[in-house]
Write an enzyme that holds these catalytic residues in place. Structure first.
Site, PDB file in Angstrom:
ATOM      1  N   CYS A   3      -0.363  -1.395  -5.448  1.00 33.49           N
ATOM      2  CA  CYS A   3      -0.739  -2.414  -4.485  1.00 33.49           C
ATOM      3  C   CYS A   3      -0.642  -1.798  -3.091  1.00 33.49           C
ATOM      4  CB  CYS A   3       0.197  -3.603  -4.611  1.00 33.49           C
ATOM      5  SG  CYS A   3      -0.692  -5.158  -4.697  1.00 33.49           S
TER       6      CYS A   3
ATOM      7  N   CYS B 203      -4.765  -5.128  -6.133  1.00 35.92           N
ATOM      8  CA  CYS B 203      -5.444  -5.640  -4.939  1.00 35.92           C
ATOM      9  C   CYS B 203      -6.628  -4.729  -4.637  1.00 35.92           C
ATOM     10  CB  CYS B 203      -4.498  -5.727  -3.748  1.00 35.92           C
ATOM     11  SG  CYS B 203      -3.904  -4.153  -3.120  1.00 35.92           S
TER      12      CYS B 203
ATOM     13  N   CYS C  71      -6.875   3.989  -3.478  1.00 34.99           N
ATOM     14  CA  CYS C  71      -6.041   4.769  -4.390  1.00 34.99           C
ATOM     15  C   CYS C  71      -6.555   6.202  -4.432  1.00 34.99           C
ATOM     16  CB  CYS C  71      -6.083   4.165  -5.790  1.00 34.99           C
ATOM     17  SG  CYS C  71      -5.129   5.106  -6.993  1.00 34.99           S
TER      18      CYS C  71
END
Length: 140
Positions: A8, A80, A87
């Site tokens: 997240c 999210c 990422c």
């Protein structure tokens, strides 16, 4: 044992809850981790609503993504859109899953309304983790 990382933005709420549920519901099946794009500390309301569900996440740590650890995962689950988009690159052998759970942090209203949003997120995450554990069991 399957290694899974829940990601997240701040590693303060949703990813922490997911790690807590995975640790509890996935004993002998999964080795769960959580991380964030930044380490924001664990949200006190997240700790409170997880305690209501019988899971103590107060000793978990809020951590930034460790790229070397990330590369050892079997599965990476983002909770999210920000984490999904930002990422770091994961090697092709790592399965990526996205669970778009609305963030309860930042909810405006009375304490009761805010806690209701944290409980909603917790319950959504619990259902996702339960379904995920069922999938992992059938894939074994």
């Amino acid at each position: 044992m399957i290694k899974a990382m829940f990601l997240c933005t701040g590693n303060s709420c949703r990813s922490q809850m997911a790690e807590g549920f995975a640790r509890e519901l996935g004993k002998d099946l999964i080795e769960p981790y959580s991380a964030g794009l930044i380490a924001a500390g664990i949200n006190a309301r997240a700790i409170a609503v997880m305690k209501e569900a019988g899971i103590d996440i107060s000793n978990q740590k809020s951590e930034e993504i460790d790229i070397d650890l990330l590369r050892t995962m079997n599965i990476v689950i983002t909770l999210c859109s920000n984490a999904e988009e930002a990422c770091p690159y994961t090697p092709p052998g790592i399965r990526r899953i996205h669970w778009p759970i609305k963030d309860p942090v930042g909810t405006i209203g009375t304490e009761e309304e805010i806690m209701k949003e944290f409980r909603r997120a917790r319950d959504e995450i619990r259902k996702k983790v339960e379904d995920f554990m069922d999938t992992l069991k059938t894939e074994r």
